[in-house]
Design an enzyme around this catalytic site. Sequence first.
Site, PDB file in Angstrom:
ATOM      1  N   LEU A   9      -9.314   2.762  -5.923  1.00  0.00           N
ATOM      2  CA  LEU A   9      -9.228   2.981  -4.479  1.00  0.00           C
ATOM      3  C   LEU A   9      -9.681   1.899  -3.580  1.00  0.00           C
ATOM      4  O   LEU A   9     -10.618   1.263  -3.928  1.00  0.00           O
ATOM      5  CB  LEU A   9     -10.157   4.259  -4.259  1.00  0.00           C
ATOM      6  CG  LEU A   9      -9.842   5.585  -5.129  1.00  0.00           C
ATOM      7  CD1 LEU A   9     -10.838   6.558  -4.843  1.00  0.00           C
ATOM      8  CD2 LEU A   9      -8.545   6.078  -4.943  1.00  0.00           C
ATOM      9  N   HIS A  16      -6.815   4.263   0.980  1.00  0.00           N
ATOM     10  CA  HIS A  16      -7.151   5.612   0.124  1.00  0.00           C
ATOM     11  C   HIS A  16      -8.265   6.548   1.027  1.00  0.00           C
ATOM     12  O   HIS A  16      -8.037   7.618   1.209  1.00  0.00           O
ATOM     13  CB  HIS A  16      -7.699   5.642  -1.294  1.00  0.00           C
ATOM     14  CG  HIS A  16      -6.555   4.879  -1.975  1.00  0.00           C
ATOM     15  ND1 HIS A  16      -6.617   3.660  -2.364  1.00  0.00           N
ATOM     16  CD2 HIS A  16      -5.567   5.364  -2.303  1.00  0.00           C
ATOM     17  CE1 HIS A  16      -5.572   3.314  -3.419  1.00  0.00           C
ATOM     18  NE2 HIS A  16      -4.746   4.423  -3.214  1.00  0.00           N
ATOM     19  N   GLN A  54       8.702   6.405   0.253  1.00  0.00           N
ATOM     20  CA  GLN A  54       7.989   7.623  -0.545  1.00  0.00           C
ATOM     21  C   GLN A  54       7.569   8.735   0.206  1.00  0.00           C
ATOM     22  O   GLN A  54       7.687   9.974  -0.222  1.00  0.00           O
ATOM     23  CB  GLN A  54       6.614   7.142  -1.286  1.00  0.00           C
ATOM     24  CG  GLN A  54       5.696   8.001  -1.939  1.00  0.00           C
ATOM     25  CD  GLN A  54       4.598   7.606  -2.608  1.00  0.00           C
ATOM     26  OE1 GLN A  54       4.838   6.972  -3.994  1.00  0.00           O
ATOM     27  NE2 GLN A  54       3.711   7.601  -2.119  1.00  0.00           N
ATOM     28  N   SER A  77      -3.683  -2.894  -0.513  1.00  0.00           N
ATOM     29  CA  SER A  77      -2.815  -2.185  -1.627  1.00  0.00           C
ATOM     30  C   SER A  77      -3.875  -2.322  -3.176  1.00  0.00           C
ATOM     31  O   SER A  77      -4.569  -3.586  -3.165  1.00  0.00           O
ATOM     32  CB  SER A  77      -1.741  -2.777  -2.037  1.00  0.00           C
ATOM     33  OG  SER A  77      -1.026  -2.589  -3.114  1.00  0.00           O
ATOM     34  N   SER A  78      -3.819  -1.562  -3.832  1.00  0.00           N
ATOM     35  CA  SER A  78      -4.487  -1.986  -5.152  1.00  0.00           C
ATOM     36  C   SER A  78      -4.138  -3.014  -6.011  1.00  0.00           C
ATOM     37  O   SER A  78      -4.570  -3.777  -6.707  1.00  0.00           O
ATOM     38  CB  SER A  78      -4.253  -0.584  -6.329  1.00  0.00           C
ATOM     39  OG  SER A  78      -4.777   0.531  -5.643  1.00  0.00           O
ATOM     40  N   ARG A  79      -2.658  -3.388  -5.692  1.00  0.00           N
ATOM     41  CA  ARG A  79      -1.918  -4.363  -6.473  1.00  0.00           C
ATOM     42  C   ARG A  79      -2.459  -5.914  -5.748  1.00  0.00           C
ATOM     43  O   ARG A  79      -2.387  -6.744  -6.184  1.00  0.00           O
ATOM     44  CB  ARG A  79      -0.387  -4.154  -6.295  1.00  0.00           C
ATOM     45  CG  ARG A  79       0.031  -3.159  -7.203  1.00  0.00           C
ATOM     46  CD  ARG A  79       1.678  -3.255  -7.300  1.00  0.00           C
ATOM     47  NE  ARG A  79       2.033  -2.521  -8.431  1.00  0.00           N
ATOM     48  CZ  ARG A  79       2.352  -1.342  -8.187  1.00  0.00           C
ATOM     49  NH1 ARG A  79       2.560  -0.532  -7.158  1.00  0.00           N
ATOM     50  NH2 ARG A  79       3.011  -0.455  -9.403  1.00  0.00           N
TER      51      ARG A  79
END
Length: 282
Positions: A30, A34, A150, A182-184
């Site tokens: 997170l 988030h 999405q 972003s988690s990435r």
Amino acid sequence: MNIARTVEDIRSLLFKSPGPVGLVPTMGFLHEGHMSLFNQARKDSKTVVGTIFVNPTQFGPSEDLESYPVNIERDIKLLESAGVDILFIPTRDVMYPDGFDTWVEVGELTTRLEGHIRPGHFRGVSTVVAKLFNIVRPSKAYFGQKDAQQLLVIKELNKDLNFGIDIVSMPIVREHDGLAMSSRNSYLTSDQRIAASVLYRSLKTASRIYLTGEKSAGSIRKEIENVLNEEPLASIEYISLADIKSLCELEFVEVECLVSIAVKIGTTRLIDNIVLHPKELR
């Protein structure tokens, strides 16, 4: 905060919990983006449910399922501090038990942009979201605008399958230099992290020239491309100026327009978007 790991456990907890229920589905690791969803859910709901599940069915065979970042202990601490009531952490076997063979597919919206580049991606997204909606049965569910396509797909799924859930869209949360959280982003080296700021710079360029009166989608797309090509570490996958409802590509920006890009910085694939509003020109 109660933690549930099976469908039976979370349904038992929900049976004893007051409504309205707010749901925030995540794949974990997170960040502040988030947390903005959880914070809004906390304001709106008597019971806040978070989920952490790295959904294997939305990853392609050459994508980063096995390397996707995970830190469950840290996530639990963050969610406890945010006042989340129930955290659902199912395993793959819970969500897709032996013999599972039922899939949810949304039509035209999933054939473009990410759906074109990542075949099968939205079948996995739609299926897992439908399952979570059915398991939790929330009043509201919260999703970020960063994954704009999405979000549209989930709204269509919710409408077509009569879930009756209020889908709440939350703004993109950005780093100090504009990079969408972003988690990435954790994959990026220090040099790549600096280079990644070019995504938002290119989108801001699009917004600037649009506000000066440029309505040609081709011209705006070319300006975005020029900015991205100034960064040696950036490799463009797509640049789209599309009708925000249908995702059909536009020739001229005369309706609300989703400007979205997918760019690789090194081997890390990043997406971002902004919306151009015709009313801003009036």
